[in-house]
Enzyme design. Structure first.
Site, PDB file in Angstrom:
ATOM      1  NE  ARG A 196      36.995  41.371  34.779  1.00 21.36           N
ATOM      2  CZ  ARG A 196      36.578  40.357  35.659  1.00 21.36           C
ATOM      3  NH1 ARG A 196      37.625  39.626  36.437  1.00 21.36           N
ATOM      4  NH2 ARG A 196      35.317  39.833  35.604  1.00 21.36           N
ATOM      5  CB  CYS A 244      43.157  43.696  39.294  1.00 22.56           C
ATOM      6  SG  CYS A 244      42.632  42.687  40.864  1.00 22.56           S
ATOM      7  CD  GLU A 319      41.178  43.793  35.508  1.00 22.84           C
ATOM      8  OE1 GLU A 319      41.486  42.668  35.879  1.00 22.84           O
ATOM      9  OE2 GLU A 319      40.372  44.550  36.245  1.00 22.84           O
TER      10      GLU A 319
HETATM   11  N1  EPU Z   1      46.737  35.902  46.998  1.00 21.58           N
HETATM   12  C1  EPU Z   1      47.797  35.859  47.562  1.00 21.58           C
HETATM   13  N2  EPU Z   1      48.648  36.974  47.595  1.00 21.58           N
HETATM   14  C2  EPU Z   1      48.431  37.997  47.035  1.00 21.58           C
HETATM   15  C3  EPU Z   1      47.096  38.128  46.356  1.00 21.58           C
HETATM   16  C4  EPU Z   1      46.215  36.984  46.213  1.00 21.58           C
HETATM   17  O1  EPU Z   1      48.254  34.867  48.136  1.00 21.58           O
HETATM   18  O2  EPU Z   1      49.197  39.008  47.103  1.00 21.58           O
HETATM   19  C5  EPU Z   1      45.574  34.669  46.951  1.00 21.58           C
HETATM   20  C6  EPU Z   1      44.510  35.066  47.818  1.00 21.58           C
HETATM   21  O3  EPU Z   1      44.699  34.926  49.114  1.00 21.58           O
HETATM   22  C7  EPU Z   1      43.418  34.331  47.260  1.00 21.58           C
HETATM   23  C8  EPU Z   1      43.953  33.899  45.748  1.00 21.58           C
HETATM   24  O4  EPU Z   1      45.073  34.361  45.787  1.00 21.58           O
HETATM   25  O5  EPU Z   1      43.387  32.885  47.878  1.00 21.58           O
HETATM   26  C9  EPU Z   1      43.025  34.664  44.640  1.00 21.58           C
HETATM   27  O6  EPU Z   1      42.898  35.972  44.924  1.00 21.58           O
HETATM   28  P1  EPU Z   1      42.840  37.282  44.010  1.00 21.58           P
HETATM   29  O7  EPU Z   1      42.429  38.445  44.751  1.00 21.58           O
HETATM   30  O8  EPU Z   1      44.267  37.458  43.551  1.00 21.58           O
HETATM   31  O9  EPU Z   1      41.840  36.739  42.831  1.00 21.58           O
HETATM   32  P2  EPU Z   1      40.621  36.926  42.377  1.00 21.58           P
HETATM   33  O10 EPU Z   1      39.731  36.580  43.474  1.00 21.58           O
HETATM   34  O11 EPU Z   1      40.463  36.032  40.947  1.00 21.58           O
HETATM   35  C10 EPU Z   1      39.056  38.640  41.332  1.00 21.58           C
HETATM   36  C11 EPU Z   1      39.249  40.120  40.493  1.00 21.58           C
HETATM   37  C12 EPU Z   1      39.377  41.186  41.572  1.00 21.58           C
HETATM   38  C13 EPU Z   1      38.103  41.289  42.301  1.00 21.58           C
HETATM   39  C14 EPU Z   1      37.999  40.008  43.149  1.00 21.58           C
HETATM   40  C15 EPU Z   1      36.860  39.668  43.890  1.00 21.58           C
HETATM   41  C16 EPU Z   1      40.766  39.644  38.520  1.00 21.58           C
HETATM   42  C17 EPU Z   1      42.257  39.789  37.886  1.00 21.58           C
HETATM   43  N3  EPU Z   1      40.612  39.937  39.901  1.00 21.58           N
HETATM   44  O12 EPU Z   1      40.405  38.431  42.034  1.00 21.58           O
HETATM   45  O13 EPU Z   1      39.115  42.341  40.536  1.00 21.58           O
HETATM   46  O14 EPU Z   1      37.990  42.201  43.066  1.00 21.58           O
HETATM   47  O15 EPU Z   1      37.893  38.762  42.382  1.00 21.58           O
HETATM   48  O16 EPU Z   1      35.676  39.638  43.390  1.00 21.58           O
HETATM   49  O17 EPU Z   1      39.776  39.393  37.890  1.00 21.58           O
HETATM   50  C18 EPU Z   1      39.881  44.238  39.583  1.00 21.58           C
HETATM   51  O18 EPU Z   1      39.251  43.646  38.452  1.00 21.58           O
HETATM   52  O19 EPU Z   1      40.513  45.584  39.683  1.00 21.58           O
HETATM   53  C19 EPU Z   1      40.016  43.450  40.765  1.00 21.58           C
HETATM   54  C20 EPU Z   1      40.829  43.613  41.626  1.00 21.58           C
END
Ligand code: EPU
Length: 330
Positions: A196, A244, A319
């Site tokens: 990021r 995010c 972020e």
């Molecule tokens: N989860 C929960 N409760 C919540 C949120 C998430 O249990 O309230 C769980 C989900 O079910 C999942 C795990 O946590 O099993 C990870 O999911 P999460 O969406 O929190 O994280 P991520 O997949 O790492 C990243 C990016 C997103 C992007 C998605 C999909 C970051 C901080 N987040 O999320 O980016 O959309 O991958 O590619 O890097 C953004 O940058 O604005 C953003 C939303």
């Protein structure tokens, strides 16, 4: 609101900023400049610096929360720098054949796009328009950022992405305005992008040359649809937010839990300040329910950060960028 000929491009005095962001909060800025070419962008930057001002750059406003009231100084909007080109054979970023990201695939009429699967993009092209253009040419590599609403400049500068990939996966070179105000091309191996953050410092991203790999359009289309369905199921995509709020922490410290999962586990979902609320759908999103002020959002961001720190010892890093008169420029 009034225009001025004091600046080398369209300039709006006391322009209102809220509707230029996806969070829909924020006040006005003293001067909003709207260059239409990279040269005008460099000239606008130089003109601001001549007046002792360090301009902020606003693209799609997808990752920023802007303070209420009047922001002093200059914001340069990349709104009018929307071009996407196909490079002429062998000349990345040089004399290029124009290609508007909004035109239909037929109008693009490539002789054989697979021979040189690259695109030259200006900073004001929207990421969704870029993804559509790449998909329709059979160019794979950026499907992972489907659904990200910002513009290319911000996407490059912050290395936008997620679990399926990120912007710098396809970057061959970037064109920037350097600290000395000059336009300069940086090759991929001269840069050190990280999670990021492209680590470009004070440089302004003007555009980039992107290298894809050819794949059937239908395969790309299907992959994008699949990612989008997964994303739409867990993120409040139709509501006003800045994406995010926090970066994911080091997985070793958080036992692999994402920022959103940590907020959720700490009971942060549904916390409110005025008209701002932590999304009940996803813990890493703050949503403006309609009339939130910047103060509502800033305070809620800090409430959530404090809550997670108290309960887990992990201080999540923002972020989202905050634009307040007192904030250091990033
Ligand atoms: N989860 C929960 N409760 C919540 C949120 C998430 O249990 O309230 C769980 C989900 O079910 C999942 C795990 O946590 O099993 C990870 O999911 P999460 O969406 O929190 O994280 P991520 O997949 O790492 C990243 C990016 C997103 C992007 C998605 C999909 C970051 C901080 N987040 O999320 O980016 O959309 O991958 O590619 O890097 C953004 O940058 O604005 C953003 C939303």
């Amino acid at each position: 609101m009034s225009s001025s000929t004091l600046w080398p491009c369209v300039a709006i005095r006391e322009a209102s900023l809220a509707e230029r962001t996806t969070m829909r909060v924020g006040g006005r800025v003293e001067w909003l400049l709207e260059p239409t070419t990279p040269d005008e962008l460099a000239a606008a930057n130089a003109a601001a610096r001549d007046r002792g001002l360090r301009p902020r750059v606003l693209g799609g406003g997808a990752n920023v929360v802007i303070d209420d009231g009047l922001l002093p100084g200059v914001v340069i909007s990349t709104e009018r720098l929307r071009r996407v080109f196909r490079p002429l054979a062998g000349e990345a970023g040089a004399e290029s054949e124009t290609l508007d990201a909004e035109v239909t695939p037929a109008a693009i009429a490539p002789p054989d796009p697979a021979q040189d699967p690259r695109l030259v993009v200006w900073c004001g092209a929207t990421l969704p328009a870029l993804l559509r253009a790449a998909r329709d040419l059979g160019y794979s590599g950026l499907e992972g950022i489907v659904g990200v609403p910002g513009y290319v400049g911000g996407g490059v500068a912050m290395n936008a992405g997620g679990r399926w990939g990120e912007m710098w996966d396809v970057i061959e070179s970037v064109r920037v305005i350097d600290e000395d105000g000059e336009l300069r091309d940086l090759a991929r191996d001269e840069c050190t992008p990280s999670y990021r953050n492209a680590n470009l410092g004070e440089r302004i991203v003007v555009g980039a040359v992107l290298r894809f790999h050819p794949e059937p359009v239908l395969v790309i289309r299907e992959r994008m649809r699949d990612y989008l369905v997964q994303k739409n199921a867990v993120q409040p995509v139709t509501e006003w937010s800045a994406g995010c709020v926090f970066k994911n922490p080091d997985p070793e410290r958080s036992e692999g839990r994402s920022a959103g999962k940590l907020v959720d586990d700490c009971g942060g979902k549904g916390l409110e300040r005025g008209e701002a609320i932590v999304s009940p759908l996803h813990g890493n999103f703050i949503v403006n329910r309609g009339k939130a002020t910047a103060v509502d959002v800033f305070t809620l961001m800090e409430d959530v950060q404090d809550l997670v720190a108290q309960k887990t010892g992990i201080r999540l890093e923002f972020e989202v960028k905050r634009w307040r008169p007192s904030d250091p420029r990033e």
